[in-house]
Design a protein around this motif. Structure first.
Motif, short mmCIF file in Angstrom:
data_model
loop_
_atom_site.label_atom_id
_atom_site.label_comp_id
_atom_site.label_asym_id
_atom_site.label_seq_id
_atom_site.Cartn_x
_atom_site.Cartn_y
_atom_site.Cartn_z
N GLN A 282 -4.63 41.61 -8.37
CA GLN A 282 -3.39 41.98 -9.06
C GLN A 282 -3.19 43.49 -9.09
O GLN A 282 -2.08 43.99 -8.92
N MET A 283 -4.31 44.21 -9.27
CA MET A 283 -4.26 45.67 -9.30
C MET A 283 -3.84 46.21 -7.93
O MET A 283 -2.97 47.08 -7.83
N VAL A 284 -4.45 45.65 -6.89
CA VAL A 284 -4.14 46.09 -5.52
C VAL A 284 -2.67 45.78 -5.20
O VAL A 284 -1.95 46.60 -4.64
N GLU B 168 -0.15 45.45 -7.30
CA GLU B 168 0.71 46.35 -8.08
C GLU B 168 0.77 47.73 -7.40
O GLU B 168 1.83 48.34 -7.29
N PHE B 169 -0.41 48.17 -6.93
CA PHE B 169 -0.50 49.47 -6.23
C PHE B 169 0.36 49.45 -4.97
O PHE B 169 1.13 50.38 -4.72
N MET B 170 0.23 48.38 -4.19
CA MET B 170 1.00 48.25 -2.94
C MET B 170 2.49 48.15 -3.22
O MET B 170 3.30 48.77 -2.54
N ASN B 171 2.85 47.37 -4.26
CA ASN B 171 4.27 47.19 -4.61
C ASN B 171 4.91 48.51 -5.03
O ASN B 171 6.08 48.75 -4.74
N SER B 172 4.14 49.34 -5.76
CA SER B 172 4.72 50.60 -6.23
C SER B 172 5.10 51.51 -5.07
O SER B 172 5.99 52.33 -5.20
N TYR B 173 4.44 51.32 -3.92
CA TYR B 173 4.78 52.11 -2.72
C TYR B 173 5.71 51.34 -1.79
O TYR B 173 6.10 51.85 -0.75
N PHE C 84 11.39 55.29 -1.36
CA PHE C 84 10.77 54.90 -2.63
C PHE C 84 11.83 54.63 -3.72
O PHE C 84 11.62 53.78 -4.57
N ALA D 35 6.80 51.62 -9.59
CA ALA D 35 7.60 52.00 -8.42
C ALA D 35 8.52 53.18 -8.75
O ALA D 35 8.71 54.09 -7.93
N VAL E 186 -1.00 51.47 -13.02
CA VAL E 186 -1.49 50.33 -12.23
C VAL E 186 -2.79 49.81 -12.84
O VAL E 186 -2.95 48.61 -13.07
N THR F 200 -3.11 46.11 -15.08
CA THR F 200 -3.94 45.01 -14.62
C THR F 200 -5.14 44.75 -15.52
O THR F 200 -5.77 43.71 -15.41
#
Lengths: 89, 222
Positions: free
Chosen positions: A78-80, A82-87, B156, B168, B216, B220
């Motif tokens: 989930q953390m990964v 979220e990280f990917m989604n933010s970019y 972005f 985001a 992030v 989580t």
């Protein structure tokens, strides 16, 4: 239907192996992760290279189980994500 | 050759402090990104780590450069040997800084364009050649950087509008600030005050990226 990215497929394969317990057969993973045989072989060999899973051969039959790194990936997916989604990846 | 920033005299010390703060921020961002990469060894995350790492080393070079210049300036002597050293040091540090930060910015652009690997090399090589062939390395680098970062910021922003999440939005905000910072640095040769604005916006930009990583981790862990 949205196309799954590599990370999502990785998660689906690992989740399928976790569901079946320590000895998951390729056919089981294939159905659960909804992949073709060729795609599954490619992903499994890559995941073994990354030490997320280990392969065992018992009576000429291959089985797969998660490594500690594989378990950690599932826990922190989930953390990964979220990280990917933010970019936007 | 324009290898030295026109710095307002009152800002000659504080800029070093801001550069050091930016360096610490980039180190933290690289560390957090690497911890994500260790969990999920994905190519895109790896490239993000490389980009932040390159930024980190570039900022370290810039900080060391500023420190050396400030140290030589406070010495009070201005012999021809000291001047030669300054020119040699400035040229070397500037080249390393430009190379490393261009690697980082081009990687961000390559990731947002979702293009093939050769596109990255094409952009990087043409940028390096055009920067090295120009008489004014730094202004050309910052002008190109503004365009590349602006393109990333647009990507972005559209991503933040699509998924409507705080994480985001923070990245969109960060790259908008970084674009403004790079544009400000480009105009520093017109008016040195823009150098001050550039530093402030650069710092805010990296704070936003660090805030994203903290959000992030926090989101989580709940």
């Amino acid at each position: 239907m949205q196309r799954r990215d590599r990370l999502q497929i990785l998660h689906d394969v690992l989740f399928a192996i976790q569901l079946k317990g320590p000895k998951a057969k390729p056919t089981h993973i294939l159905y659960k992760a909804n992949l073709s045989y060729k795609a599954l072989q490619d992903h499994l060999s890559e995941m073994m290279r990354q030490e997320l899973i280990i392969e065992k051969v018992l009576e000429e039959k291959k089985t797969y189980s998660l490594t500690d790194k594989g378990f950690k990936f599932l826990q922190e997916y989930q953390m990964v994500r979220e990280f990917m989604n933010s970019y936007g990846f | 050759m324009c290898n030295i920033f026109p710095i307002p005299t009152w800002f000659a010390g504080p800029d070093l402090a801001i550069e050091a703060a930016v360096f610490l921020l980039t180190v933290l961002i690289t560390f957090f990104s690497y911890s994500v990469f260790r969990v999920a060894p994905d190519k895109k995350i790896k490239l993000l780590c490389v980009a932040f790492g390159a930024f980190s080393v570039a900022t370290l070079m810039q900080t060391t450069h500023r420190f050396v210049l400030l140290f030589l300036g406070l010495d009070g002597t201005c012999s021809s040997i000291t001047l030669q050293n300054v020119f040699f040091l400035t040229g070397g540090f500037t080249l390393i800084y430009v190379l490393l930060s261009l690697v980082a910015i081009t990687l961000f652009l390559y990731l947002t364009l979702r293009a093939r690997e050769r596109v990255f090399w094409l952009i990087f090589v043409t940028s390096i050649v055009s920067i090295l062939l120009s008489r004014n390395i730094l202004p050309v680098y910052f002008a190109l950087g503004t365009i590349y970062l602006g393109s990333c910021a647009l990507f972005f922003i559209s991503n933040a509008r699509r998924i409507k999440r705080k994480t985001a939005s923070s990245i969109a905000l960060a790259f908008t600030f970084l674009t403004i910072a790079w544009a400000s640095f480009t105009f520093a040769w017109v008016n040195p005050t823009f150098y001050v604005y550039g530093h402030i916006f650069e710092l805010i930009g990296f704070v936003c990226i660090l805030a994203n990583l903290l959000m992030v981790l926090h989101a989580t862990k709940r």
